[in-house]
Design an enzyme around this catalytic site. Structure first.
Site, mmCIF file in Angstrom:
data_model
loop_
_atom_site.group_PDB
_atom_site.id
_atom_site.type_symbol
_atom_site.label_atom_id
_atom_site.label_comp_id
_atom_site.label_asym_id
_atom_site.label_seq_id
_atom_site.Cartn_x
_atom_site.Cartn_y
_atom_site.Cartn_z
ATOM 1 N N SER A 141 10.071 -76.464 67.285
ATOM 2 C CA SER A 141 10.577 -76.015 65.988
ATOM 3 C C SER A 141 11.020 -74.587 66.240
ATOM 4 O O SER A 141 10.194 -73.707 66.535
ATOM 5 C CB SER A 141 9.482 -76.081 64.926
ATOM 6 O OG SER A 141 9.994 -75.597 63.706
ATOM 7 N N ASP A 163 19.887 -68.533 71.453
ATOM 8 C CA ASP A 163 20.633 -67.714 70.488
ATOM 9 C C ASP A 163 20.677 -68.364 69.115
ATOM 10 O O ASP A 163 20.626 -67.678 68.101
ATOM 11 C CB ASP A 163 22.036 -67.355 70.989
ATOM 12 C CG ASP A 163 22.836 -68.539 71.515
ATOM 13 O OD1 ASP A 163 22.276 -69.644 71.664
ATOM 14 O OD2 ASP A 163 24.036 -68.352 71.783
ATOM 15 N N LEU A 195 26.681 -71.574 72.161
ATOM 16 C CA LEU A 195 26.857 -72.893 71.560
ATOM 17 C C LEU A 195 25.531 -73.439 71.038
ATOM 18 O O LEU A 195 24.533 -73.465 71.758
ATOM 19 C CB LEU A 195 27.437 -73.875 72.582
ATOM 20 C CG LEU A 195 28.905 -73.635 72.956
ATOM 21 C CD1 LEU A 195 29.282 -74.489 74.150
ATOM 22 C CD2 LEU A 195 29.817 -73.937 71.768
ATOM 23 N N HIS A 198 25.366 -80.666 73.775
ATOM 24 C CA HIS A 198 24.003 -80.252 73.442
ATOM 25 C C HIS A 198 23.089 -81.478 73.372
ATOM 26 O O HIS A 198 23.419 -82.475 72.749
ATOM 27 C CB HIS A 198 23.964 -79.524 72.091
ATOM 28 C CG HIS A 198 22.579 -79.078 71.720
ATOM 29 N ND1 HIS A 198 22.106 -77.816 72.009
ATOM 30 C CD2 HIS A 198 21.551 -79.725 71.120
ATOM 31 C CE1 HIS A 198 20.855 -77.711 71.587
ATOM 32 N NE2 HIS A 198 20.495 -78.843 71.048
ATOM 33 N N GLU A 218 4.592 -64.274 55.850
ATOM 34 C CA GLU A 218 3.561 -65.291 56.030
ATOM 35 C C GLU A 218 3.773 -66.121 57.285
ATOM 36 O O GLU A 218 2.814 -66.633 57.870
ATOM 37 C CB GLU A 218 3.485 -66.197 54.798
ATOM 38 C CG GLU A 218 2.995 -65.500 53.534
ATOM 39 C CD GLU A 218 4.084 -64.703 52.817
ATOM 40 O OE1 GLU A 218 5.263 -64.795 53.233
ATOM 41 O OE2 GLU A 218 3.764 -63.986 51.860
#
Lengths: 637, 637
Positions: free
Chosen positions: A125, A156, A188, A263, A380
Site C-alpha cells: 500500500s 515517484d 511513469l 507497469h 494520524e
C-alpha cells in the site's frame, strides 16, 4: 558463473555487473511467476546495486542484529528487485527466486512481508514505507541510540500520498539524519505519466521545503549514486536525506525503456529472453557489502519538544493507579495514569499522540518520560506508522488520539497486521457520549473497523480499575490491540487489583432468577446497571455483563447467560449498529449454536448532533430507560 | 445597537467594528454553551470580517445560487466564528446564537454540518475542508465553469495532515486559481505550540513548492488582508492562492492572547464579561458583502491530463452493456462499461480514480468523457474529498480505486456521511481472489468498514449484468454507496435487463425439497453454485442466494430461505469474519426473530499470502469444496 566478493573488493565495475544481474533476475522471476513488476524493478536496480555492495551495513546472517542498517521498499511492488538483492546476498537461492516468487505457500510474496527475516514491514500500500521508516529512525536516534541508517526506496507515484509529506515533516522535525529516502523517479505510474513526471527540481523544492537535504542524481550513474550515498550515509547534520534519482522505467531493455503500458506486467517468455540477452545473460554473483561495526548506545540526544508553555497538569505518581469503587473517573484519564505506571516498570514502553494528549491523557506519560514520548502533531497516518516502526525495533508503542480519528489511519492499521507488528492503539472520546462537539468527533465506526483487522484485540473498559488492568494486558498482547475509552467520568465498579483477562467478561449483577441479560461495555455498562435497578424496582430480575473484551469475546459467558435467562438478551452500544458490540455478541452466540435467542440490539442508528451526553444517549435509545424498555418487551411486560 | 450596511458602503472602520462583534459573539456563544473554541475563533475574526464584507460574493437569501462563492471552515472547531458571521449576515438570530449553539436538537452544532443551508460540507476532522474545497473548485472551473471562488479557512495545526498536501498538489495540478486557502497561523494547537510555530516563511516555502501562490499578511491588519483578498479574488493565473496570515490566538482579549492552555475552552462568565468589555461591548450589526453577478458557464478550459501515451484500450460503445449468460466477464470491467453508458445518458455523472484506472476500468470513462474525468493520482484521501466537493455542486461522482485502498480514506467517507453528500465508491480487487499480489492488495475489511458508515449502501455483484444494473442504481442512491468488484472474470449468471433493486437478492437455484441454503456474493456466489452442484450429485438439494445487496439486506428472503431449509444456512465471503456478508445475514435473521438457526459462516480467518485465486479460496476455506462440506455437516451427512 558464480563469484563471491567481500565488501572491500567491490568496485563499480563489479557493481555494474550486479546491477545487470538484478535486472535479469527481476525479469526472470516475474516472467516465471506470470505476474509482477519487472520495469519498476529495473529503474531502481543501479540504486540498489550500489547500496547493497558499498553502503548498506548489514549482516545477512544476523538480520536481527541491533546495529544493522534497515532497508525498506516503500515501493513494495518492486519486490522482484528486492528478492534479487536477497539472491545476490546469498540468502535466497536461485531456485527459490524462480519457483517461489508469488507462488502459494511460498515466502517471496507479491509484495514484501516480514515472513522474510530481512523485511521490517509489509509494503504494497503505497506511501507507507517511508512513514514506517520514520518510526525505525526515531528508535535509532532517540531510543537505541545506535548508528544504523534507515534506507527507504520510494517510487515517484507514491510521492502523491499525503502520508509521505507527514513523514518528511516529522523526519525533519525530529532531525532524523539517519533516514535516507531514495526516490526512484522513473516518470511513469501504473496507468500513465505521474503528475510531476521528470520534474526533479519540483520534487526537490517540495522535499527541501519539508526540511530534507536533497541530493539529485542520475539514477543510472553508479559513480554519482555512490557519492550521494556516501554523503547521505554520513548522517551528519540534522536533516533526513533524499537521494532524488532520475531513472528510466524498464532501464536496460530497449524494447520497454521509458515506455508506457508496461507497469505491473511480466515479459512474455520470448521478450524475457531478449531482455536477458540485452542485459548480458544470467549471472549468479553473490556479493555482500559492509557489515556494521559493533556499537554501544550513544548519549541521549536532545529531543525537539513543544511541551505546553503552561506546563500542563500535575504529574501523577508512577505507581499502579488505584481507583475507589463508586468514585468517578474517566477511562481516558485511567489510560494516562496506567500508561505512566507501565512506563515506570517497563523501559521498552513508549507513547505517541496526535496533538490531543491533554484529551487522551497521554500527556501524563510525556511529563514523566519525555525521552520516550513522541508528539506526532495532527498526522494520524504518521502516528500509527511511527508506532509500527518503533515496534520493528522491539518497543512497546502506545499511540493515542480521538477514537474517531483512527479512521484516518485505517490503511496503516490494516498493513500493521500484515507486518505482524504489535500496535497498541488507544482511542478516546468514543460515541455520542461525548456530547456537544457533535458527530465529527464521535467514534461510531471504530469497533467495526478494529474488529475486522486480522488478529486484532478490541477492549472497551468501563471504569478506572478495568482500564488500568487492560492497559497492562495490552503491553503483553501481540498484534493490533485497541482500547476504546470514554470522555466522561463514571463511577468505579471494581476494586483495585481485580483481574481482567483478554477474552473475559464480568458478570456484574446476577441472581438465581434472572429473566433477562443486559450487556454493555463502556458507557452502556453503566446504563445497563441503571436499567437493571429500574427493572428490579418492577420485579424483573436482570443480570448484567460487562463485555470489556469485544474481541476475543467471552462466548462461554454469553452462552451461560443466554441459557440462564431464556435466551433473552439486550445489548446496548454507543456505536453504529453494524460490526460492534452487538455483532460480537450475535456472532459468538450463533457460532456456539445457541438456539431460542431473543436478542435485542440497541445502537446509534441516526445521525447525532450536539447535546449533552445524557441527551444523546437517550436520543440514540441506548440509555437505561431504553435498555429497561427493551428488557420489558423481552420478558413480556 | 443594530445597523445594516450595504456592500458598497462598508469601509474598513466598519469592518473593524464587525471584527470586534465577531469576537464578542464568539465569546458569548461559547460561554453560553459551556463549551467551544473562542480563542481559535478570535484569531481569525479579522480575516472573516474582511472576507464577508468586501470579498465573499454571496447571496445570503439564496444559498443554493450556483454563482455564489463558497466558504468552508476547514478548521471546523472555529464554529463560534462561523456562526457569528451568520449572525452578522442576518441569517442567524442573536437568540439562536445564544441559546442554540451546541445544544440538543439545534442546528448550530459543535462543528459545522450541512444541516445549515450555508454549510457545504461537515468539518471538524481536521485537514478535510481544503481537500473538499478542491472538489468544489474542480466543479467550478471545469464543469460549472462559473466565476465563483472557494474560500477555505484553515488552521495551522491541520497543516500537518498529509491530506492538506494532497489538496495543494491537486489544486496546483488542476490550476485551481478559484481556490483560496486562508491559513490562520496562530501558533498554538490544542496541547501546545505547533511544530512550525510562527515560522511563516517555512509554511510559505512548502506551499509555494506545492504550486500555490502565497500572500503573507499580518492577520490583524485589515488593510493588508483586504489587499491580499483582492488579489486572491481576481483568480488570475493558474495557481491556487494561500493567504498566509500570522495571527494571535485569543486576539482582542489581553488575558488570553497568545497564551497556551486556552484551546477549546469557553471563558467562565466573569472572564467573558471582561473580554466583552475589552472588545467594546455587544454589537448587533448586520452587514452583507457583495452579491455575485449573474453569469453563464464560460468556455470549456483545457484540462491537464496525463492520458497514457499508448492510448489505453479501445473505447467501448456508450450503450448499456449487455453480457451473455455463461460468458466470462470481470465485474470491474462491467463497472467501467456501465459507467460509460451511464455517463452517456447523464451529463452530471463524473468519474475519478486514484491512478489505477486501467485496473478499475474507470479509464473507459476517461477515454469517452475526458472533460468529466479527474485523475487524482495516488492520493485516496483527496480522491474521496474531490468526490465530496463535486457532490456539493450536484455532480454524481463515482470514485474508484482498489477496494483495499479505500481504507486510506475512511475518515473522509465517514465525514462524507455527516456532510450528507452522495458518494459513489467502487472498490476493485476485493479479497483473496486477486491471488498473486498478496495481502496488501486484498480488501478483507472493506465490507465491515462500509457497512458501519451511517446510511450507507453496500453492493457486491457477481456478474456483468448485475454490476451494470447496480451501477445504474448507485446513480440514484443517496448517501454513501459502495460497489465491491472482483478481479477475475466469472461466468454471466443473469440475462441482460434483469432487475437488481437495492435491498433485494436473487434466489439463483432452488427446489421444493431444499435442505440447506447457500449464500454468497461476488466470487463466493460462483463457489456456492458449484457447491450446490456437488451436493446435488450427492442427493442433497441446496438453494443458493445471491446476496448482492449487503446493506440494506433482503431480510425477507433470508427468513424465507431459513424457513424453507430448516434454519440450515451456509454463508461464504471473501472477507474477514467480522462485519461482512456473514454479519449482514446473522444480523438480519436475528433481528427478524428467526429461531432454530444453524448458521455456518465461512470467511478468511488467516493471513493470506500469494497464490492463484483458486488456491487462496481453497486455503481460506471459502471455495465450493468447503461450502459443500459445511452444508453436508449441517444436513448431517
Amino acid at each position: 558463473m558464480t563469484t563471491t566478493h567481500s565488501a572491500s573488493a567491490i568496485g563499480l565495475d563489479t557493481v555494474a555487473e550486479l546491477a545487470a544481474q538484478l535486472r535479469v533476475d527481476s525479469v526472470r522471476s516475474s516472467t516465471s511467476a506470470g505476474s509482477g513488476h519487472p520495469t519498476s524493478s529495473m529503474s531502481a536496480a543501479d540504486l540498489l546495486a550500489v547500496l547493497m555492495t558499498r553502503h548498506l551495513r548489514y549482516d545477512w546472517d544476523q538480520p536481527g542484529l541491533p546495529v544493522n542498517d534497515h532497508l525498506i521498499f516503500s515501493k513494495g511492488h518492486a519486490s522482484p528487485l528486492l528478492y534479487s538483492v536477497y539472491k545476490a546476498a546469498g540468502v535466497v537461492s536461485q531456485e527459490e527466486l524462480m519457483t517461489g516468487y508469488r507462488r502459494f505457500g511460498q515466502r517471496l510474496e507479491g509484495h514484501p512481508t516480514p515472513v522474510l527475516p530481512w523485511v521490517d514491514v509489509a509494503t504494497g500500500s503505497l506511501g507507507q514505507g517511508l512513514p514506517d521508516g520514520v518510526g525505525v529512525a526515531l528508535a535509532g536516534r532517540y531510543l537505541d541510540r545506535l548508528p544504523y541508517r534507515v534506507w527507504v526506496l520510494c517510487g515517484d507515484s507514491e510521492l502523491a500520498e499525503g502520508s509521505i509529506w507527514e513523514a518528511f515533516d516529522k523526519a525533519s522535525y525530529y532531525q532524523l539524519s539517519n533516514l535516507i529516502a531514495i526516490a526512484d523517479v522513473n516518470r511513469l505510474g501504473q496507468r500513465g505519466p505521474t503528475d510531476l513526471g521528470w520534474d526533479l527540481p519540483d520534487y526537490a523544492r517540495r522535499m527541501e521545503a519539508f526540511g530534507a537535504r536533497v541530493l539529485t542524481v542520475d539514477g543510472h550513474d553508479l559513480d554519482a549514486i555512490d557519492k550521494a550515498m556516501t554523503l547521505a550515509g554520513e548522517t551528519a547534520g540534522h536533516q533526513p536525506t533524499v537521494i532524488l534519482a532520475k531513472t528510466i522505467k524498464g532501464k536496460g531493455f530497449s524494447e520497454v525503456e521509458n515506455k508506457d503500458g508496461w507497469h505491473g506486467k511480466p515479459f512474455p517468455p520470448d521478450m524475457a529472453e531478449r531482455a536477458i540477452a540485452e542485459l548480458g545473460g544470467i549471472r549468479n554473483n553473490v556479493l555482500r557489502g559492509p557489515k556494521p561495526e559493533p556499537a554501544q548506545p550513544g548519549p541521549v540526544p536532545d529531543k525537539p519538544t513543544t511541551l505546553p508553555v503552561s506546563g500542563g497538569r500535575p504529574t501523577p505518581g508512577k505507581a499502579t493507579p488505584r481507583y475507589e469503587v463508586g468514585a468517578k473517573v474517566a477511562t481516558r484519564k485511567a489510560y494516562g495514569d496506567a500508561l505512566v505506571a507501565l512506563g515506570a516498570r517497563d523501559a521498552q514502553v513508549v507513547a505517541l499522540d496526535g496533538e490531543v494528549s491533554n484529551s487522551t491523557f497521554a500527556d501524563e506519560f510525556e511529563q514523566n518520560f519525555p525521552e520516550r514520548y513522541f508528539e506526532m502533531f495532527i498526522a494520524e497516518q504518521q502516528l500509527v506508522a511511527a508506532a509500527t516502526g518503533l515496534s520493528v525495533r522491539g518497543y512497546r508503542a502506545f499511540a493515542s488520539t480521538f477514537a474517531a480519528f483512527f479512521t484516518r489511519a485505517y490503511d496503516f492499521i490494516r498493513m500493521g497486521a500484515i507486518s505482524g507488528v504489535d500496535l497498541r492503539l488507544a482511542g478516546s472520546h468514543a460515541g455520542v457520549e461525548i456530547g456537544a462537539d457533535g458527530p465529527s468527533q464521535m467514534a461510531l465506526e471504530d469497533l467495526a473497523m478494529m474488529r475486522a483487522v486480522h488478529g486484532s484485540t478490541v477492549l472497551y473498559p468501563s471504569d478506572g480499575t478495568s482500564t488500568a488492568a487492560l492497559v497492562d494486558a495490552m503491553a503483553e498482547t501481540p498484534g493490533i490491540s485497541y482500547l476504546r475509552t470514554t470522555r466522561g467520568g463514571f463511577p468505579g465498579l471494581y476494586p483495585a487489583g481485580e483481574s481482567f483477562p483478554v477474552g473475559g467478561s464480568k458478570l456484574v449483577r446476577s441472581s438465581d432468577d434472572d429473566q433477562v441479560t443486559l450487556i454493555g461495555a463502556g458507557v452502556t455498562l453503566h446504563e445497563a446497571l441503571a436499567a437493571a435497578e429500574i427493572l428490579h424496582g418492577e420485579g424483573i430480575a436482570a443480570r448484567v455483563i460487562d463485555l470489556y473484551s469485544v474481541k476475543p469475546v467471552d462466548a462461554d459467558a454469553l452462552v451461560a447467560a443466554a441459557d440462564a435467562t431464556g435466551g433473552r438478551i439486550v445489548v446496548a452500544e454507543d456505536h453504529h449498529p453494524e460490526g460492534g458490540l452487538g455483532s460480537a455478541v450475535a456472532d459468538a452466540l450463533l457460532a456456539a449454536g445457541q438456539q431460542n435467542l431473543r436478542l435485542t440490539r440497541l445502537a446509534v442508528s441516526g445521525m447525532p448532533g450536539s447535546g449533552t451526553g445524557d441527551e444523546l444517549l437517550a436520543w440514540a435509545g441506548i440509555d437505561a430507560s431504553h435498555i429497561a424498555a427493551a428488557a420489558r418487551t423481552l420478558v413480556g411486560r
